[in-house]
Design a protein around this motif. Structure first.
Motif, PDB file in Angstrom:
ATOM      1  N   LYS A   1      33.432-105.568 -19.879  1.00  0.00           N
ATOM      2  CA  LYS A   1      32.164-106.292 -20.423  1.00  0.00           C
ATOM      3  C   LYS A   1      31.768-107.595 -20.441  1.00  0.00           C
ATOM      4  O   LYS A   1      30.880-108.160 -20.539  1.00  0.00           O
ATOM      5  CB  LYS A   1      31.719-105.405 -21.557  1.00  0.00           C
TER       6      LYS A   1
ATOM      7  N   LYS B   1      32.344-104.506 -13.071  1.00  0.00           N
ATOM      8  CA  LYS B   1      32.106-103.037 -13.343  1.00  0.00           C
ATOM      9  C   LYS B   1      32.736-102.135 -12.189  1.00  0.00           C
ATOM     10  O   LYS B   1      33.210-100.899 -12.584  1.00  0.00           O
ATOM     11  CB  LYS B   1      30.562-102.562 -13.383  1.00  0.00           C
TER      12      LYS B   1
ATOM     13  N   THR C   1      32.886 -90.997 -24.640  1.00  0.00           N
ATOM     14  CA  THR C   1      31.594 -91.319 -24.775  1.00  0.00           C
ATOM     15  C   THR C   1      31.362 -92.842 -24.262  1.00  0.00           C
ATOM     16  O   THR C   1      30.027 -93.252 -24.329  1.00  0.00           O
ATOM     17  CB  THR C   1      31.278 -91.393 -26.220  1.00  0.00           C
ATOM     18  N   GLU C   2      32.276 -93.464 -23.824  1.00  0.00           N
ATOM     19  CA  GLU C   2      32.089 -94.904 -23.257  1.00  0.00           C
ATOM     20  C   GLU C   2      31.304 -94.850 -22.235  1.00  0.00           C
ATOM     21  O   GLU C   2      31.485 -94.014 -21.158  1.00  0.00           O
ATOM     22  CB  GLU C   2      33.382 -95.665 -23.101  1.00  0.00           C
ATOM     23  N   GLN C   3      30.260 -95.694 -21.908  1.00  0.00           N
ATOM     24  CA  GLN C   3      29.196 -95.796 -20.981  1.00  0.00           C
ATOM     25  C   GLN C   3      30.035 -96.175 -19.701  1.00  0.00           C
ATOM     26  O   GLN C   3      29.461 -95.169 -18.487  1.00  0.00           O
ATOM     27  CB  GLN C   3      28.257 -96.770 -21.238  1.00  0.00           C
ATOM     28  N   LEU C   4      30.891 -96.895 -19.609  1.00  0.00           N
ATOM     29  CA  LEU C   4      31.598 -97.032 -18.438  1.00  0.00           C
ATOM     30  C   LEU C   4      32.158 -95.853 -17.915  1.00  0.00           C
ATOM     31  O   LEU C   4      32.450 -95.957 -16.491  1.00  0.00           O
ATOM     32  CB  LEU C   4      32.649 -98.197 -18.652  1.00  0.00           C
TER      33      LEU C   4
ATOM     34  N   THR D   1      31.288 -92.377 -18.760  1.00  0.00           N
ATOM     35  CA  THR D   1      30.442 -91.432 -18.401  1.00  0.00           C
ATOM     36  C   THR D   1      29.527 -91.686 -17.091  1.00  0.00           C
ATOM     37  O   THR D   1      29.295 -90.660 -16.333  1.00  0.00           O
ATOM     38  CB  THR D   1      29.272 -91.320 -19.665  1.00  0.00           C
ATOM     39  N   GLU D   2      29.463 -92.902 -16.800  1.00  0.00           N
ATOM     40  CA  GLU D   2      28.829 -93.159 -15.665  1.00  0.00           C
ATOM     41  C   GLU D   2      29.933 -93.109 -14.234  1.00  0.00           C
ATOM     42  O   GLU D   2      29.169 -93.411 -13.228  1.00  0.00           O
ATOM     43  CB  GLU D   2      28.146 -94.813 -15.565  1.00  0.00           C
ATOM     44  N   SER D   3      30.874 -92.847 -14.351  1.00  0.00           N
ATOM     45  CA  SER D   3      31.775 -93.042 -13.287  1.00  0.00           C
ATOM     46  C   SER D   3      32.304 -91.614 -13.034  1.00  0.00           C
ATOM     47  O   SER D   3      33.107 -91.161 -13.805  1.00  0.00           O
ATOM     48  CB  SER D   3      32.924 -93.900 -13.622  1.00  0.00           C
TER      49      SER D   3
ATOM     50  N   GLN E   1      35.716 -89.601 -14.686  1.00  0.00           N
ATOM     51  CA  GLN E   1      35.634 -88.177 -15.264  1.00  0.00           C
ATOM     52  C   GLN E   1      36.696 -87.269 -14.666  1.00  0.00           C
ATOM     53  O   GLN E   1      37.276 -86.320 -15.441  1.00  0.00           O
ATOM     54  CB  GLN E   1      34.444 -87.661 -14.904  1.00  0.00           C
TER      55      GLN E   1
END
Length: 630
Positions: A206, A213, A239-242, A244-246, A250
């Protein structure tokens, strides 16, 4: 020939080498016989080809070829500054080299380019002497560029042993991608909490999100998710956005946390250097029905597993000794030898790598009931009781004022200024350069720190002083009608005290702390958790340890009849309480040493440190016996 015979046939030089260098150096200063010119950043140096060729294979090769520089008698060195070139020429002509922090990197670079191996080695040695937590990552990068194996090895060891401190430094958020990859992938990192590495990775990403990213998923695959507590994994990692968006992240989580044999085979194992948080306990009297005896056992409590294990025992039984951790080793000092009950000056060092004890230099004085405190890279033995022979030949114990310091490098003890009062049963905490006495009895049995005027020693000025502020709740220990100190510890540059209030209620306690920077005391009233109806643990404190990784561990020894077990037995049981970071509540664990032959006792001593898991797996002998508490 006659002169050689008179000298026994030996070849002698007298001062020829030194004088020759001096004469050649003067020739350069006077521009005599110089036959070549070096230019660096606008400055010219008149020099001798033979001197350059003798000191640098780079110039030796240049002068043997038909290159333009050889024909023109001039070479321009754009890769270095005039200041560095001047230093290198001074070395060539005199053998003397001045290395400074602000120029060592450029000097190393230039010496490497000119193939001057001796200068390069001198620069590397200088960097090794400067190596610490603040620069270890930069040193590693230098070592990799210039193929300095010794420096690279030392830098890696510093990073591994201090990774917790390294990743908390602001500049570590700006290191390049390759360095982050190497850091997270290192299997030998001595990390106590894998989640700290995840937190660092998120912060590094970040720091420059648009550029970094896309690299997050590949870096994330170096995090050992099986070493992260389940609660942290659910609440923070997943729950970290980095994450959840990957989709790649996952899939990695699913694979690492899978319970199926096929999926779990692809999991990353715990790091070989992973550290286990432990409480080391040694010495004391072991009590069993109708019997008390000194113990040599070394107990080890593992908070993460809530279990006890046993490591290599001491080769002598001792009580009322002191223990402290310094530089990854454990030192046990002084105490009373069992069964003679004589005060000793013995000091033993435990190696967590070899699971063995080594006797080191004895203290200058015999001591029992004293404090052994690590501070600023040394150990300090403070006060206590020493032996004295009285008239008639009888031997007794008297409290002392003396203090001595142990230097680990040369294994020596030396006296430092004494305290102003005799002091036994000493307890202390240390900042980076101050040692504060939080408890100690004078010749009348009164706590020397009871009113909050804590004595303290400044290790830099070598002077004893006293805190000026008075605490709201006076403190003592041992009398029913006074406020009883349970534990004292240092956290967040504050010295905290926990205890019982007035002894009129077993559930009332006090909590107060001294803010070192503000020179101010603050008190808060709290309720203690009860062990079972009508029984409270703080009345039976055996030992506790300094704050470590945010926690303080308190070992409470209770007789069986105090907890509703067969009253004919009086085994000591080591019940551990944990004071969690940023909480006042004590969390009780349920582990005891049962009826094992090994028990923490009121005369034991304990300290806190991290040990590589691989050593514990190799050496530890499990002695845990858990039982339900009433």
């Amino acid at each position: 020939m006659a002169a050689a015979q008179q000298l026994g046939g030996r070849r002698v030089w007298v001062r020829h080498q030194i004088e020759l260098l001096q004469r050649i150096s003067r020739q350069r200063e006077e521009d005599k016989y110089t036959d070549f010119t070096l230019k660096s950043k606008g400055k010219e140096f008149r020099v001798h080809r033979n001197v350059l060729a003798a000191c640098s294979p780079y110039f030796d090769t240049l002068f043997q070829t038909n290159m333009m520089e050889q024909q023109s008698g001039m070479a321009t060195l754009n890769f270095t500054s005039a200041e560095v070139m001047e230093e290198l020429l001074a070395y060539m002509y005199s053998g003397s080299l001045r290395i400074q922090e602000d120029m060592v990197e450029e000097l190393l670079k230039t010496a490497d380019h000119l193939l001057m191996a001796e200068v390069k080695e001198l620069c590397i040695q200088y960097l090794l002497e400067q190596l610490d937590v603040s620069n270890c990552l930069a040193m590693k990068a230098l070592a990799q560029v210039y193929k300095a194996d010794h420096l690279l090895k030392a830098a890696n060891e510093t990073i591994r042993k201090n990774v917790h401190a390294v990743i908390k430094r602001e500049e570590t958020l700006d290191i390049p991608l390759q360095s982050v990859q190497e850091l997270l992938a290192d299997d030998l990192l001595q990390v106590a909490k894998e989640e700290e590495l995840f937190g660092y990775l998120v912060s590094w990403t970040k720091r420059d999100l648009p550029e970094r990213k896309d690299h997050f998923p590949s870096l994330f695959s170096n995090i050992r998710l099986t070493d992260i507590p389940k609660r942290y994994l659910e609440e923070y990692v997943k729950t970290e956005q980095l994450v959840t968006e990957s989709e790649e992240c996952q899939k990695y989580i699913a694979k690492q946390t899978s319970t199926s044999e096929e999926e779990s085979s692809g999991q990353l194992n715990a790091r070989s250097g992973k550290m286990e948080e432990v409480v080391m306990v040694t010495g004391g009297v072991s009590r069993s029905p109708g019997n008390e005896e000194g113990t040599t056992e070394m107990l080890c409590y593992l908070p993460r597993k809530d279990t006890w294990c046993q490591l290599c025992p001491l080769n002598y039984a001792v009580t009322f000794n002191a223990i402290a951790a310094l530089n990854g080793k454990v030192y046990v000092a002084g105490g009373r030898l069992w069964p003679e009950n004589r005060v000793t000056s013995f000091v033993s060092c435990y190696s967590v790598v070899e699971n063995s004890w080594t006797r080191v230099r004895n203290m200058s004085a015999k001591r029992a009931n004293f404090a052994l405190v690590p501070c600023n890279g040394c150990l300090y033995a403070i006060g206590g009781k020493s032996e004295r022979i009285f008239l008639g030949g009888s031997i007794g114990e008297v409290p002392v004022t003396t203090v001595e310091r142990y230097y680990e490098a040369n294994h020596t003890w030396s006296y430092i200024p004494s305290m102003t009062k005799v002091c036994s049963d000493v307890e202390a905490v240390a900042t980076s350069d101050h040692i504060y006495l939080t408890f100690g009895k004078d010749q009348n049995g009164t706590n020397i720190a009871g009113n909050g005027h804590l004595p303290y020693y400044n290790v830099k000025t070598n002077v004893w002083s006293k805190v000026s502020a008075t605490c709201p709740i006076s403190m003592s220990r041992g009398a029913d009608d006074e406020n009883q100190i349970m534990v004292s510890f240092l956290r967040d540059n504050k010295i905290h005290f926990l205890g019982l209030v007035d002894g009129d209620s077993t559930t009332d306690g006090f909590y107060q702390y001294y803010d070192i920077a503000a020179d101010q005391w603050t008190a808060v009233t709290i309720d203690w958790p009860v062990f079972s109806p009508g029984v409270i643990l703080p009345q039976n404190i055996s030992l506790y340890t300094p704050v470590h990784n945010g926690n303080i561990f308190i070992c409470c020894t209770l007789d069986n009849d105090n907890i509703g077990v067969n009253s004919e037995k009086t085994y000591y049981r080591g019940h551990m309480l944990t004071l969690k970071d940023k909480f006042l509540d004590l969390e009780r664990t349920y582990t005891t040493t049962g009826v094992s032959s090994v028990r923490p006792a009121p005369t034991s001593s304990g300290c806190h440190l991290d040990i590589p898991q691989k050593h514990l797996r190799a050496f530890a002998k499990d002695v845990t016996m858990s039982m339900p508490l009433l």
